[in-house]
Design an enzyme around this catalytic site. Sequence first.
Site, PDB file in Angstrom:
ATOM      1  N   GLY A 639       0.811  -1.201   0.000  1.00  0.00           N
ATOM      2  CA  GLY A 639       0.000   0.000   0.000  1.00  0.00           C
ATOM      3  C   GLY A 639       0.846   1.254   0.000  1.00  0.00           C
ATOM      4  O   GLY A 639       2.071   1.210  -0.100  1.00  0.00           O
ATOM      5  N   GLY A 641       0.757   5.612   1.499  1.00  0.00           N
ATOM      6  CA  GLY A 641       0.117   6.624   2.321  1.00  0.00           C
ATOM      7  C   GLY A 641       0.796   7.947   2.105  1.00  0.00           C
ATOM      8  O   GLY A 641       1.639   8.108   1.216  1.00  0.00           O
ATOM      9  N   GLY A 642       0.448   8.934   2.953  1.00  0.00           N
ATOM     10  CA  GLY A 642       1.038  10.247   2.807  1.00  0.00           C
ATOM     11  C   GLY A 642       2.540  10.242   3.007  1.00  0.00           C
ATOM     12  O   GLY A 642       3.247  11.087   2.472  1.00  0.00           O
ATOM     13  N   TYR A 643       3.028   9.305   3.777  1.00  0.00           N
ATOM     14  CA  TYR A 643       4.468   9.223   4.044  1.00  0.00           C
ATOM     15  C   TYR A 643       5.218   8.645   2.866  1.00  0.00           C
ATOM     16  O   TYR A 643       6.346   9.032   2.581  1.00  0.00           O
ATOM     17  CB  TYR A 643       4.668   8.345   5.287  1.00  0.00           C
ATOM     18  CG  TYR A 643       6.094   8.216   5.753  1.00  0.00           C
ATOM     19  CD1 TYR A 643       6.896   7.162   5.335  1.00  0.00           C
ATOM     20  CD2 TYR A 643       6.628   9.135   6.653  1.00  0.00           C
ATOM     21  CE1 TYR A 643       8.200   7.028   5.781  1.00  0.00           C
ATOM     22  CE2 TYR A 643       7.930   9.013   7.105  1.00  0.00           C
ATOM     23  CZ  TYR A 643       8.710   7.956   6.663  1.00  0.00           C
ATOM     24  OH  TYR A 643      10.003   7.837   7.108  1.00  0.00           O
ATOM     25  N   GLY A 644       4.602   7.699   2.184  1.00  0.00           N
ATOM     26  CA  GLY A 644       5.264   7.017   1.077  1.00  0.00           C
ATOM     27  C   GLY A 644       4.719   5.605   0.927  1.00  0.00           C
ATOM     28  O   GLY A 644       3.582   5.320   1.303  1.00  0.00           O
ATOM     29  N   VAL A 646       4.561   1.462   1.562  1.00  0.00           N
ATOM     30  CA  VAL A 646       4.672   0.527   2.679  1.00  0.00           C
ATOM     31  C   VAL A 646       4.916  -0.864   2.115  1.00  0.00           C
ATOM     32  O   VAL A 646       4.216  -1.312   1.200  1.00  0.00           O
ATOM     33  CB  VAL A 646       3.401   0.519   3.553  1.00  0.00           C
ATOM     34  CG1 VAL A 646       3.584  -0.394   4.755  1.00  0.00           C
ATOM     35  CG2 VAL A 646       3.054   1.926   4.003  1.00  0.00           C
ATOM     36  N   LYS A 660       7.968   1.392   6.240  1.00  0.00           N
ATOM     37  CA  LYS A 660       7.413   2.615   5.653  1.00  0.00           C
ATOM     38  C   LYS A 660       8.569   3.387   5.032  1.00  0.00           C
ATOM     39  O   LYS A 660       9.429   3.902   5.738  1.00  0.00           O
ATOM     40  CB  LYS A 660       6.712   3.438   6.731  1.00  0.00           C
ATOM     41  CG  LYS A 660       5.480   2.762   7.322  1.00  0.00           C
ATOM     42  CD  LYS A 660       4.830   3.596   8.411  1.00  0.00           C
ATOM     43  CE  LYS A 660       4.216   4.860   7.831  1.00  0.00           C
ATOM     44  NZ  LYS A 660       3.419   5.584   8.848  1.00  0.00           N
ATOM     45  N   ASP A 756      -3.121  12.035  16.074  1.00  0.00           N
ATOM     46  CA  ASP A 756      -3.778  11.457  14.896  1.00  0.00           C
ATOM     47  C   ASP A 756      -4.473  10.148  15.272  1.00  0.00           C
ATOM     48  O   ASP A 756      -4.313   9.127  14.611  1.00  0.00           O
ATOM     49  CB  ASP A 756      -2.756  11.224  13.790  1.00  0.00           C
ATOM     50  CG  ASP A 756      -3.416  11.124  12.415  1.00  0.00           C
ATOM     51  OD1 ASP A 756      -4.595  11.516  12.287  1.00  0.00           O
ATOM     52  OD2 ASP A 756      -2.757  10.647  11.471  1.00  0.00           O
TER      53      ASP A 756
END
Length: 953
Positions: A639, A641-644, A646, A660, A756
């Site tokens: 997958g 996400g905003g971080y990068g 995974v 991550k 969060d």
Amino acid sequence: MDIRIKPLLVLVFIFIHVLLASGQTEDVVYLQALMDNWQNKPPSWVGSDPCDGKWIGIKCTGSRVTSITLASNNLKGEISGDIGQLSELQTLDLSYNTGLTGSLTPDIGSLKKLTTLILVGCGFNGPIPDSLGSLPQLSYLALNFNGFTGPIPPSLGKLTELYWLDLANNKLSGPIPVSDGTAPGLDLLVKAKHFHFGSNKLSGQIPAKLFSSKMTLKHVLFEDNQLTGTIPLTLGLVQTLEVLRLDRNSLSGEVPSNIKNLTSINQLFLSNNKLNGPLPNLTGMTILNYLDMSNNPFKPSQFPSWVSSLQSLTTLMMQDTRLQGEVPLDIFSIPQIETVVLSNNQINGTLDVGATYSNHLQLVDMSNNSISVFAQRSNYPDDLILIGNPACMGMKATAPYCVRSTESNSSYSTPPNNCIPAATCGLYKVSSPNCKCSYPYTGTLTFRAPSFSDLGNSTIYTSLETSMMTSFESNYLPVDSVSLGQPTKNSDDYLEITLDIFPSGDERFNRSGISRIGFVLSNQTYKPPHAFGPYFFIAHNYDYFSDAFKRKRKSVSIGVIIGVSAGGCVLVLLLVIAGIYAYRQKARAERAIVKNSPFASWDPDKGSGGRPQLKGARSFTFEELKACTNNFTAAANIGSGGYGMVYRGSLPNGQLVAIKRAQQGSTQGGLEFKTEIELLSRVHHKNLVSLVGFCFDAGEQMLVYEYIVNGTLKDSLSGRTGIRLDWTRRLKITLGAARGLHYLHELADPPIIHRDVKSTNILLDERLNAKVSDFGLCKPLGEVDQTHVTTQVKGTMGYMDPEYYMTQQLTEKSDVYSFGIVMLELITARNPIEKGKYIVRLVKEAMDTGKELYNLREVLDPILGLSSEALQGLEKFVDVALRCVEETGDRRPKMSEVMKEMENIMELAGINPNAESTNTSESYEVKSKGNSHPYLNDFSYSGGLLPSELEAK
């Protein structure tokens, strides 16, 4: 020496050095990290093998460090979190290093094999870490004479092997903790022999539960605190007690009548309280030596007859206790009696000490009473004081006993041992009892409850000197002699004696000798004669180390020179071969350091700061993570996400991890990344996802977490994981997540605000236990009294605290708000914002508190089975959730309160809140609909509209 040989010897030296470097032990990285935080570190701490016998204060088993003893080494700095990586450490003694300051790292709680922790006389401050309660084998804990503040951690009650607990002479406050069914307390320490808590600021009552017949305590020292209330009756059950000090508090009421059951008591101090009942009857305390009940407003009473039965008594202190009547003659003939102080009472009549009073009697103080006649005989005690009595009126006013005042100090000092001291010893040198000039190791021996009061008795000091030398010799310490001097009683009624310890074989001690002597005194290996009672030693800095060793120049014979010259070519060839081998071994060692050191590849040129202080997290190279993800293939990608991206990976030991990987261009600065991993590596709780490690290599920033197999709570509520969550399971998930957040808010050091909290950041492990994850937006509260952090607003739409949005002031109540949204999500299985409708408003509009299940069946998740029997406690669950989402933070509960409420709800529903979760079973599963990965973020908010504004649109 032939100059042609010198380059050859240099090569030999380099060769040996490189070979040593290749044999680096596993713990050297962490010891080196400790050194980086210290000034005045031992000069012998060089080289790559701390277990080679040359590192002062280090002992090893095999290649692992098991003991660090560095008492009185003038260390300065702090103990870094790297200490927690020395997993085989059993003994840590850093006593008498006043330059060791700062808070005590909670990472010491990772040292599961630690049996002895001694930090006497250092400069530590802040709270005692709660994590010390996680040391299952700890038997000796001495933190006295520091600046620790805050309460005694209840977690210390989990130290079931603890024998010695000394927290005296700090600034600890609050009550003495005892267990309450959910939290541990000191009453559980049934193996403990010593409770030394004197000279703190402890308050409240002494809990009755603290004592029981199961306890085996010898010393209970609670003097000089702020304790109130009555002395608990349960104290009389601890019949092993030998020393009891409750003096200088604000205790009131009666002394329990069963205190006379403590027939093993030698010293009893109850003075300077507000005890206002009758004088206790101490008949039966036949071995009592020292009794001090002075300065208490007891009920007026005649002088007690039971005093005469205490035939072991040396000291009787009962001034200002409202005594009346005459003093019986026989108390002065108690065989060992030395001191009788009965001043400031209403004693009257005739005073007669008798003609056969004890030959040990030194002081009788009867000042400020109503004695009308002194029956003077041919002799009387050395110090008899009758000032302020009618007997000193008129012609007798000039009698010695009418003008004399007390003096309790003595000028004793150890005499020379049949030798003549040197006339002068030079600057800073001192002549020993054996008349040798040297630099002694000095300090103060303090005895907390001596059994005698005659400070001029040279015989008793001689016994102390003899016993001390016997102990030093039996422990093979380099001690020539000891000298005692200046015995005095201080304001705490402790006996203080100066101590000089002189070196043998040289005029000064080396660091090893000082550390070993300090350890014998700090860990109570040395036992003084029984008459001196419990003690502690506070050393002075030792400024006379000589770390330079004399080297004798050795001549080289002509034959050796010829032999070396003849074999030079052969030796050079061997050195070349050995050098290649050593170079390869060194390269392997360097790679091992890079692999194990969490800062080996840190780049200071890019502003990433110094070494990160990590606990339990390791550094990975880019190549390692590349290998465990099969080169970051699409198959490993689970997958984004905003971080990068995974990725799922498998470490060489078989552990599954989630990696991550920050996308190129989005990596944060080195300092920020370092701060994040330091924070993550310090949080350890069963309801928090663990950080396994990180990568800061080859331009990459990656976080490596434990892999959580059952995905996010969001996925289970939506049905994507195929897991069916019934009401019981949802209650347990709520409680687990609450416990994780409670740890962050109140138990982490420093406290942490998650920022969060949402259902995609709560993961479910193989037993469906909740684990809070994703700390990318978290913020620490750095200051002790800090209540909020002013910061740019970030979070996730639908979960965000409206007060935080409006004020930009982040508090722990912001997490509480988000948690309330998760609770509503748990019962409805709906998104926080769905079809323009906000979940809080949805629930409130449907709710009718006068009806069953609050009339919420239309909005509840149908999977729950919508009967009141199946949803016991739902109404209280909704009440808690709605309190969490109040508009202002001051109206919301703390996470500790939410946690307690959830435990109550579960008990109401007939569920044990502390029961171990079971494995995922058919009752929680439906046919799988795929499994997305838990580490992905929803839309992350950094500006825009609040949910209420979105609804209005």
